[in-house]
Scaffold this motif. Structure first.
Motif, short mmCIF file in Angstrom:
data_model
loop_
_atom_site.label_atom_id
_atom_site.label_comp_id
_atom_site.label_asym_id
_atom_site.label_seq_id
_atom_site.Cartn_x
_atom_site.Cartn_y
_atom_site.Cartn_z
N GLY A 26 0.74 -1.12 0.08
CA GLY A 26 0.13 -0.01 0.00
C GLY A 26 0.79 1.14 -0.06
N PRO A 27 0.32 2.44 0.21
CA PRO A 27 0.77 3.69 0.18
C PRO A 27 1.98 3.66 1.14
N MET A 28 3.16 4.23 0.78
CA MET A 28 4.42 4.16 1.76
C MET A 28 4.41 5.86 2.23
N PRO A 29 4.93 6.06 3.39
CA PRO A 29 4.58 7.19 3.90
C PRO A 29 5.81 8.09 2.95
N SER A 30 5.78 9.45 3.04
CA SER A 30 6.41 10.19 2.23
C SER A 30 7.88 10.49 3.03
N LEU A 31 8.99 11.00 2.61
CA LEU A 31 10.12 11.35 3.12
C LEU A 31 9.92 12.52 4.24
N THR A 32 8.78 13.31 3.87
CA THR A 32 8.61 14.25 4.81
C THR A 32 8.14 13.64 6.01
N ASP A 33 7.22 12.73 5.85
CA ASP A 33 6.67 12.16 6.95
C ASP A 33 7.65 11.40 7.82
N LEU A 34 8.44 10.75 7.12
CA LEU A 34 9.34 9.99 7.90
C LEU A 34 10.42 10.77 8.67
N ALA A 35 10.58 11.99 8.12
CA ALA A 35 11.54 13.05 8.74
C ALA A 35 11.08 13.70 10.00
N GLU A 36 9.61 13.79 9.90
CA GLU A 36 8.80 14.29 10.92
C GLU A 36 8.76 13.19 12.15
N ILE A 37 8.55 11.91 11.54
CA ILE A 37 8.43 10.92 12.59
C ILE A 37 9.68 11.00 13.38
N GLY A 38 10.92 11.02 12.71
CA GLY A 38 12.28 10.84 13.28
C GLY A 38 12.72 12.17 14.00
N GLY A 39 12.02 13.21 13.88
CA GLY A 39 12.08 14.49 14.71
C GLY A 39 13.33 15.12 13.88
N MET A 40 13.54 15.17 12.50
CA MET A 40 14.67 15.79 12.09
C MET A 40 14.04 16.43 10.63
N SER A 41 14.95 17.27 10.19
CA SER A 41 14.53 17.90 8.84
C SER A 41 14.78 17.00 7.74
N LEU A 42 14.29 17.05 6.77
CA LEU A 42 14.29 16.23 5.46
C LEU A 42 15.69 15.99 5.03
N SER A 43 16.38 17.11 4.82
CA SER A 43 17.85 17.27 4.55
C SER A 43 18.71 16.27 5.59
N ALA A 44 18.52 16.21 6.78
CA ALA A 44 19.25 15.29 7.55
C ALA A 44 18.75 14.11 7.75
N LEU A 45 17.32 13.59 7.21
CA LEU A 45 17.12 12.31 7.09
C LEU A 45 18.05 11.79 5.94
N ARG A 46 17.90 12.61 4.73
CA ARG A 46 18.49 12.24 3.45
C ARG A 46 20.09 11.69 3.69
N GLN A 47 20.67 12.65 4.50
CA GLN A 47 22.06 12.63 4.74
C GLN A 47 22.15 11.21 5.87
N LEU A 48 21.36 11.12 6.59
CA LEU A 48 21.74 9.93 7.66
C LEU A 48 21.59 8.63 6.80
N PHE A 49 20.45 8.85 5.86
CA PHE A 49 20.16 7.47 5.01
C PHE A 49 21.36 7.35 4.24
N LEU A 50 21.85 8.26 3.43
CA LEU A 50 23.00 8.11 2.69
C LEU A 50 24.20 7.39 3.38
N GLN A 51 24.47 7.96 4.42
CA GLN A 51 25.57 7.48 5.33
C GLN A 51 25.31 5.91 5.71
N ALA A 52 24.10 5.71 5.86
CA ALA A 52 23.90 4.05 6.47
C ALA A 52 23.68 3.23 5.33
N HIS A 53 23.27 3.48 3.93
CA HIS A 53 22.87 2.73 2.96
C HIS A 53 23.51 3.06 1.91
N GLN A 54 24.55 4.01 1.72
CA GLN A 54 25.25 4.33 0.60
C GLN A 54 24.26 4.52 -0.62
N THR A 55 22.94 4.90 -0.39
CA THR A 55 22.31 5.37 -1.57
C THR A 55 20.98 6.36 -0.90
#
Length: 96
Positions: free
Chosen positions: A6-35
């Motif tokens: 079904g529908p996946m949460p948006s990156l904005t939703d995930l950043a909000e759930i994690g209590g961080m900015s969208l750019s911080a989420l992207r940066q952390l994800f890139l560090q953890a998964h190399q993509t």
């Protein structure tokens, strides 16, 4: 993300759930998964096991509205078409 369809949460939703900015989420994800998060999700969808489905059904389950679009993205990601992957799996199954 893997178990629920079904529908996946948006990156904005995930950043909000994690209590961080969208750019911080992207940066952390890139560090953890190399993509990027979107490339990771696309890869998850493309690599799901669709052995018993035709290409159109696999495309729809992967979030694509067109089998040709699905096949194009699949081929660009893996250098093989979905049909070639299926044939390879069948040959391996028959030889074992």
């Amino acid at each position: 993300m893997r178990a629920k369809s079904g529908p996946m949460p948006s990156l904005t939703d995930l950043a909000e759930i994690g209590g961080m900015s969208l750019s911080a989420l992207r940066q952390l994800f890139l560090q953890a998964h190399q993509t990027s998060p979107m490339a990771y999700i696309r890869n998850l969808r493309l690599t799901m096991n669709y052995d018993n489905l035709n290409i159109q059904a696999a495309a729809v389950l992967s979030g694509y509205t067109s089998a040709s679009n699905f096949a194009t993205v699949f081929r660009k990601s893996f250098a093989l078409t979905p049909s070639q992957v299926r044939q390879h799996k069948l040959r391996r199954f028959k030889s074992s």
